[in-house]
Design an enzyme around this catalytic site. Structure first.
Site, PDB file in Angstrom:
ATOM      1  N   GLU A 294       0.865  -1.181   0.000  1.00  8.87           N
ATOM      2  CA  GLU A 294       0.000   0.000   0.000  1.00  8.87           C
ATOM      3  C   GLU A 294       0.900   1.229   0.000  1.00  8.87           C
ATOM      4  OE1 GLU A 294      -3.676   2.237   2.335  1.00  8.87           O
ATOM      5  OE2 GLU A 294      -2.361   0.924   3.481  1.00  8.87           O
TER       6      GLU A 294
ATOM      7  N   GLU B 213       5.003   4.823   3.649  1.00  8.58           N
ATOM      8  CA  GLU B 213       4.501   6.123   4.102  1.00  8.58           C
ATOM      9  C   GLU B 213       5.681   7.085   4.214  1.00  8.58           C
ATOM     10  OE1 GLU B 213       1.595   7.808   4.820  1.00  8.58           O
ATOM     11  OE2 GLU B 213       2.991   9.406   5.366  1.00  8.58           O
TER      12      GLU B 213
ATOM     13  N   ASP C 144      -3.109  11.749  -1.864  1.00  9.79           N
ATOM     14  CA  ASP C 144      -3.134  13.216  -1.878  1.00  9.79           C
ATOM     15  C   ASP C 144      -3.512  13.713  -3.280  1.00  9.79           C
ATOM     16  OD1 ASP C 144      -2.289  13.001   0.706  1.00  9.79           O
ATOM     17  OD2 ASP C 144      -0.200  13.532   0.305  1.00  9.79           O
TER      18      ASP C 144
ATOM     19  N   LYS D  70      -3.051  21.392  -7.940  1.00  9.70           N
ATOM     20  CA  LYS D  70      -2.509  22.277  -8.979  1.00  9.70           C
ATOM     21  C   LYS D  70      -2.049  21.457 -10.186  1.00  9.70           C
ATOM     22  CE  LYS D  70      -1.131  26.000  -5.980  1.00  9.70           C
ATOM     23  NZ  LYS D  70      -0.233  26.222  -4.866  1.00  9.70           N
TER      24      LYS D  70
ATOM     25  N   ASP E 278     -12.490   9.671  -2.414  1.00 11.40           N
ATOM     26  CA  ASP E 278     -13.787  10.371  -2.474  1.00 11.40           C
ATOM     27  C   ASP E 278     -13.639  11.649  -3.296  1.00 11.40           C
ATOM     28  OD1 ASP E 278     -12.233  11.848  -0.681  1.00 11.40           O
ATOM     29  OD2 ASP E 278     -14.014  12.642   0.307  1.00 11.40           O
TER      30      ASP E 278
ATOM     31  N   THR F 196     -10.592   2.144   5.046  1.00 15.51           N
ATOM     32  CA  THR F 196      -9.405   2.852   5.523  1.00 15.51           C
ATOM     33  C   THR F 196      -9.866   3.931   6.505  1.00 15.51           C
ATOM     34  OG1 THR F 196      -9.293   4.745   4.015  1.00 15.51           O
ATOM     35  CG2 THR F 196      -8.561   2.624   3.148  1.00 15.51           C
ATOM     36  N   GLU F 197      -8.904   4.557   7.177  1.00 14.68           N
ATOM     37  CA  GLU F 197      -9.266   5.634   8.113  1.00 14.68           C
ATOM     38  C   GLU F 197      -9.984   6.773   7.394  1.00 14.68           C
ATOM     39  OE1 GLU F 197      -5.547   4.929   9.164  1.00 14.68           O
ATOM     40  OE2 GLU F 197      -5.924   4.372  11.241  1.00 14.68           O
ATOM     41  N   TYR F 198      -9.446   7.184   6.237  1.00 10.11           N
ATOM     42  CA  TYR F 198     -10.073   8.286   5.488  1.00 10.11           C
ATOM     43  C   TYR F 198     -11.425   7.870   4.927  1.00 10.11           C
ATOM     44  CZ  TYR F 198      -6.449  11.848   5.629  1.00 10.11           C
ATOM     45  OH  TYR F 198      -5.591  12.840   6.038  1.00 10.11           O
ATOM     46  N   GLU F 199     -11.525   6.622   4.506  1.00 10.70           N
ATOM     47  CA  GLU F 199     -12.799   6.141   3.946  1.00 10.70           C
ATOM     48  C   GLU F 199     -13.912   6.224   4.993  1.00 10.70           C
ATOM     49  OE1 GLU F 199     -12.295   2.297   2.250  1.00 10.70           O
ATOM     50  OE2 GLU F 199     -14.408   2.033   1.765  1.00 10.70           O
TER      51      GLU F 199
HETATM   52  N1  SAM Z   1      -4.315   5.593   2.983  1.00 14.07           N
HETATM   53  C1  SAM Z   1      -4.721   6.211   4.239  1.00 14.07           C
HETATM   54  C2  SAM Z   1      -6.220   6.224   4.354  1.00 14.07           C
HETATM   55  O1  SAM Z   1      -6.894   5.999   3.344  1.00 14.07           O
HETATM   56  O2  SAM Z   1      -6.715   6.412   5.468  1.00 14.07           O
HETATM   57  C3  SAM Z   1      -4.105   7.625   4.366  1.00 14.07           C
HETATM   58  C4  SAM Z   1      -4.596   8.637   3.379  1.00 14.07           C
HETATM   59  S1  SAM Z   1      -3.716  10.187   3.499  1.00 14.07           S
HETATM   60  C5  SAM Z   1      -4.763  11.315   2.716  1.00 14.07           C
HETATM   61  C6  SAM Z   1      -2.438   9.965   2.271  1.00 14.07           C
HETATM   62  C7  SAM Z   1      -1.138   9.440   2.859  1.00 14.07           C
HETATM   63  O3  SAM Z   1      -0.231   9.181   1.796  1.00 14.07           O
HETATM   64  C8  SAM Z   1      -0.458  10.432   3.784  1.00 14.07           C
HETATM   65  O4  SAM Z   1      -0.140   9.806   5.004  1.00 14.07           O
HETATM   66  C9  SAM Z   1       0.779  10.862   3.012  1.00 14.07           C
HETATM   67  O5  SAM Z   1       1.851  11.217   3.848  1.00 14.07           O
HETATM   68  C10 SAM Z   1       1.060   9.637   2.177  1.00 14.07           C
HETATM   69  N2  SAM Z   1       1.797   9.941   0.942  1.00 14.07           N
HETATM   70  C11 SAM Z   1       1.463  10.870   0.017  1.00 14.07           C
HETATM   71  N3  SAM Z   1       2.361  10.898  -0.976  1.00 14.07           N
HETATM   72  C12 SAM Z   1       3.291   9.959  -0.694  1.00 14.07           C
HETATM   73  C13 SAM Z   1       4.474   9.527  -1.343  1.00 14.07           C
HETATM   74  N4  SAM Z   1       4.886  10.076  -2.485  1.00 14.07           N
HETATM   75  N5  SAM Z   1       5.190   8.534  -0.767  1.00 14.07           N
HETATM   76  C14 SAM Z   1       4.773   7.968   0.400  1.00 14.07           C
HETATM   77  N6  SAM Z   1       3.673   8.350   1.069  1.00 14.07           N
HETATM   78  C15 SAM Z   1       2.926   9.329   0.532  1.00 14.07           C
END
Ligand code: SAM
Length: 212
Positions: A43, A68, A117, A121, A153, A192-195
């Site tokens: 993941e 992460e 993320d 932009k 989402d 997931t947590e965000y879901e």
């Molecule tokens: N997947 C989890 C969830 O659905 O609950 C977390 C979602 S959170 C919005 C996105 C996570 O991806 C963040 O913790 C961020 O630090 C990590 N992330 C974003 N870009 C990344 C990258 N290029 N390499 C590693 N982690 C990354």
């Protein structure tokens, strides 16, 4: 996901037996890390790690690696794993941009991206984890018949992600614009947590499963 910087998180992660330091040294040798021949699924952007740990508990014959970039966030995952002690989970603190230096061709059986993320932009579009730039990286590590699953989402990000498939030589095997009301695609869904957070607000969850 940004948490306030937690002092010493990088060191505490490095001390954990569940995190992999110098992951490049394990390229082509992930079987040795887990001590078995089971498939390896990853993941990217694992956050606090709940999804991958729940998956691992449900599938003890599959190995999982959570990636992460922020140590303050990953520390939460590592703390939970210290309590759960799932033998088939490891974590790496790294930027996914170097993923081809960490996994060998055909070494990864499946890739999960959850609530990545959005990088809204336009000039940052290729930083999105579903961009054609990233799909080409995944292409170099994923088994020939391997698949990638993405949930979000964010409609703009989802539309962009679908548009990127052709450019990079991938195709959609399955798509839904309302995962939680799609009986077929929602079967066995692990939140997931965000879901959980965004679906509780009433947001529909989009998901695709793609292959080359
Ligand atoms: N997947 C989890 C969830 O659905 O609950 C977390 C979602 S959170 C919005 C996105 C996570 O991806 C963040 O913790 C961020 O630090 C990590 N992330 C974003 N870009 C990344 C990258 N290029 N390499 C590693 N982690 C990354």
């Amino acid at each position: 996901m940004r948490l306030r910087n937690v002092a010493g998180s990088r060191e505490r992660i490095a001390e954990s037996p569940f995190t992999i330091d110098n992951p490049e040294e394990h390229k082509g040798k992930w079987k040795e890390v887990f001590g078995n021949d089971n498939p390896v699924r990853i993941e990217v952007g694992t956050g606090k790690g709940r999804f991958i740990m729940d998956l691992a508990e449900a599938n003890p014959d599959i190995n999982y690696v959570g990636i992460e970039k922020y140590s303050s966030v990953l520390l939460r995952a590592v703390q939970k794993q210290t309590e759960r002690e799932l033998t088939n989970v490891r974590f790496i603190r790294m930027e996914a941009e170097i993923i081809t230096e960490v996994f060998e061709k055909d070494e990864v059986d499946r890739i999960y991206l959850n609530f990545s993320d959005p990088w809204p932009k336009e000039r940052h579009a290729q930083r999105r984890l579903t961009s054609s730039t990233f799909l080409r990286r995944y292409d170099q590590i994923l088994k020939e018949d391997g698949q990638l699953e993405f949930k979000t989402d964010n409609r703009d990000l989802f539309d962009f992600s679908l548009m990127e498939l052709n450019t990079a030589g991938w195709h959609a095997e399955a798509v839904t614009y309302d995962l939680h009301n799609d009986a077929v695609m929602n079967e066995g869904n692990i939140m997931t947590e965000y879901e959980e957070k965004f679906s509780a607000k009433g947001n529909p969850i989009f998901k695709y499963i793609i292959k080359r």
